[in-house]
Motif scaffolding. Structure first.
Motif, PDB file in Angstrom:
ATOM      1  N   TYR A 165      -2.697   6.269 -54.418  1.00  0.00           N
ATOM      2  CA  TYR A 165      -3.958   5.958 -53.731  1.00  0.00           C
ATOM      3  C   TYR A 165      -3.698   5.199 -52.432  1.00  0.00           C
ATOM      4  CZ  TYR A 165      -7.904   3.009 -52.449  1.00  0.00           C
ATOM      5  OH  TYR A 165      -8.875   2.336 -51.729  1.00  0.00           O
TER       6      TYR A 165
ATOM      7  N   ALA B  87      -4.710   6.159 -48.663  1.00  0.00           N
ATOM      8  CA  ALA B  87      -5.670   5.292 -47.971  1.00  0.00           C
ATOM      9  C   ALA B  87      -5.086   4.780 -46.660  1.00  0.00           C
ATOM     10  CB  ALA B  87      -6.071   4.128 -48.868  1.00  0.00           C
TER      11      ALA B  87
ATOM     12  N   ASN C 163      -9.951  12.295 -49.605  1.00  0.00           N
ATOM     13  CA  ASN C 163     -10.057  12.949 -50.904  1.00  0.00           C
ATOM     14  C   ASN C 163      -8.773  12.768 -51.716  1.00  0.00           C
ATOM     15  OD1 ASN C 163     -11.626  14.781 -52.732  1.00  0.00           O
ATOM     16  ND2 ASN C 163      -9.873  16.118 -52.393  1.00  0.00           N
TER      17      ASN C 163
ATOM     18  N   LEU D 152      -8.835   9.400 -53.353  1.00  0.00           N
ATOM     19  CA  LEU D 152      -9.737   9.359 -54.496  1.00  0.00           C
ATOM     20  C   LEU D 152      -9.118  10.018 -55.728  1.00  0.00           C
ATOM     21  CD1 LEU D 152     -13.111  10.221 -52.716  1.00  0.00           C
ATOM     22  CD2 LEU D 152     -12.204   7.957 -53.300  1.00  0.00           C
TER      23      LEU D 152
ATOM     24  N   LEU E 101      -7.260   7.843 -58.154  1.00  0.00           N
ATOM     25  CA  LEU E 101      -8.012   6.882 -58.974  1.00  0.00           C
ATOM     26  C   LEU E 101      -8.714   7.527 -60.165  1.00  0.00           C
ATOM     27  CD1 LEU E 101      -9.661   4.883 -56.047  1.00  0.00           C
ATOM     28  CD2 LEU E 101      -7.596   4.270 -57.321  1.00  0.00           C
ATOM     29  N   ARG E 102      -8.425   8.779 -60.441  1.00  0.00           N
ATOM     30  CA  ARG E 102      -9.179   9.515 -61.455  1.00  0.00           C
ATOM     31  C   ARG E 102      -9.144   8.872 -62.832  1.00  0.00           C
ATOM     32  NH1 ARG E 102      -6.769  15.486 -60.660  1.00  0.00           N
ATOM     33  NH2 ARG E 102      -4.891  14.179 -60.649  1.00  0.00           N
TER      34      ARG E 102
ATOM     35  N   ALA F  13     -12.522   1.021 -60.732  1.00  0.00           N
ATOM     36  CA  ALA F  13     -11.893   1.318 -59.440  1.00  0.00           C
ATOM     37  C   ALA F  13     -12.915   1.731 -58.391  1.00  0.00           C
ATOM     38  CB  ALA F  13     -10.845   2.419 -59.606  1.00  0.00           C
ATOM     39  N   ASP F  14     -14.196   1.513 -58.655  1.00  0.00           N
ATOM     40  CA  ASP F  14     -15.215   1.908 -57.685  1.00  0.00           C
ATOM     41  C   ASP F  14     -15.051   1.189 -56.346  1.00  0.00           C
ATOM     42  OD1 ASP F  14     -16.383   3.758 -59.326  1.00  0.00           O
ATOM     43  OD2 ASP F  14     -18.078   2.497 -59.925  1.00  0.00           O
TER      44      ASP F  14
ATOM     45  N   ARG G 114     -12.467   3.076 -54.422  1.00  0.00           N
ATOM     46  CA  ARG G 114     -13.058   4.341 -53.971  1.00  0.00           C
ATOM     47  C   ARG G 114     -13.927   4.119 -52.736  1.00  0.00           C
ATOM     48  NH1 ARG G 114     -13.699   4.684 -59.710  1.00  0.00           N
ATOM     49  NH2 ARG G 114     -12.260   6.245 -60.563  1.00  0.00           N
TER      50      ARG G 114
ATOM     51  N   ALA H 248     -11.808   3.514 -49.591  1.00  0.00           N
ATOM     52  CA  ALA H 248     -11.232   4.742 -49.041  1.00  0.00           C
ATOM     53  C   ALA H 248     -12.282   5.529 -48.264  1.00  0.00           C
ATOM     54  CB  ALA H 248     -10.657   5.600 -50.171  1.00  0.00           C
ATOM     55  N   ARG H 249     -13.477   5.630 -48.812  1.00  0.00           N
ATOM     56  CA  ARG H 249     -14.551   6.338 -48.098  1.00  0.00           C
ATOM     57  C   ARG H 249     -14.919   5.597 -46.810  1.00  0.00           C
ATOM     58  NH1 ARG H 249     -16.720   6.734 -53.668  1.00  0.00           N
ATOM     59  NH2 ARG H 249     -16.374   8.885 -54.393  1.00  0.00           N
TER      60      ARG H 249
END
Length: 300
Positions: A215, A219, A272, A275, A278-279, A285-286, A289, A292-293
């Motif tokens: 991740y 990132a 993407n 993300l 982090l699955r 892990a929000d 996420r 990164a966005r």
């Protein structure tokens, strides 16, 4: 439900308060008494500005493992003062020769070149003092791991080495792989270290550390690519610093190779990729996420 705006604002506020308390003559004394001018230059280079994204990543990664924000604060502060040192030195005439940073005069403009060099040196050494302190973590083994991680991310195989590769790229031809390697070191390595330091604070096992490393590397690529796009598209007023300097200096970037549209498409794919790493972590892990966005959508 996770609130990114609240989280980033609270982290920035916490870091600002902590730095204001710590970067003082009284706190930095020993064995001698620091120079008033030097401490003032350190404060100029570290306070009153910045989004504090790297300490945010420390705290968000630590949160995956149930570590509270205040327990990650000192490690986050260490990453931030090291980042600030790098900016102070990057702005010097011998490097990027910038007059403005975060909408204010850079340290060498507000003071002088020699003071800026020493202020950067002082912020760098402060980072490792913060990590070595028992206030950072009760377990000496964890503190040693944090020191090693930050040293790796910021040294010749990381941030500093990437800056050297960037300078070399001004006078030699780099292909896409070379540019990616340079950016992974120059910018990505400290982002990688920030996430991994949060994982270290949380006692991450090897599988979790591997996923978070994946991740963090994606990132980091997203952050640098967005920065390169903004250098071409944003105004100095929006960025709080000069823009258009990469092309003027002959710096080689993916934007230069791919064009703006191609770079934006690549940026979306890179976010993407982050993300995907982090699955397995679920809602904890929000925060990562959202960051990164944010890297992919930022305007400054």
């Amino acid at each position: 439900m996770y609130d990114f705006d609240a989280d980033i604002a609270d982290c920035a506020r916490s870091i600002e308060v902590a730095l204001d308390r710590y970067v003082t003559i009284e706190m930095l004394a020993g064995p001698g008494l620091p120079s008033d001018r030097l401490v003032a230059a350190m404060r100029h280079g570290s306070l009153n500005g910045g989004k504090r994204l790297r300490p945010l990543l420390v705290r968000q990664a630590a949160a995956v493992f149930g570590v509270r924000p205040e327990q990650a604060l000192q490690a986050g502060m260490a990453v931030e003062v090291l980042h600030c040192y790098s900016l102070v030195h990057d702005d010097l005439p011998a490097m990027d020769n910038d007059d403005m940073r975060r909408g204010r005069p850079t340290v060498h403009k507000a003071y002088d070149d020699a003071t800026a060099i020493l202020a950067g040196d002082s912020l760098l050494t402060l980072a490792f003092a913060l990590l070595a302190s028992p206030d950072c973590h009760a377990d000496p083994a964890v503190r040693i791991a944090l020191v090693a991680e930050l040293a790796s991310g910021s040294g010749v195989g990381g941030m500093v080495g990437g800056q050297m590769r960037d300078i070399e790229g001004e006078t030699s031809i780099l292909d896409g792989e070379d540019i990616s390697q340079m950016q992974a070191m120059k910018t990505g390595a400290l982002i990688r270290a920030s996430v991994r330091m949060g994982a270290i604070l949380g006692g991450a096992d090897a599988r979790a550390m591997s996923a978070l490393t994946y991740y963090s590397e994606a990132a980091g690529r997203a952050f640098q690519l967005a920065d390169d796009i903004l250098d071409v598209t944003a105004s100095p007023e929006t960025m709080g610093k000069a823009t258009g300097k990469d092309a003027a200096a002959g710096k080689q970037t993916l934007v230069r190779q791919l064009g703006i549209d191609g770079a934006r498409e690549h940026l979306a794919q890179t976010v993407n990729d982050a993300l995907i790493g982090l699955r397995t972590f679920g809602p904890k892990a929000d925060g990562l996420r959202a960051t990164a966005r944010y890297f992919g959508a930022r305007k400054s």
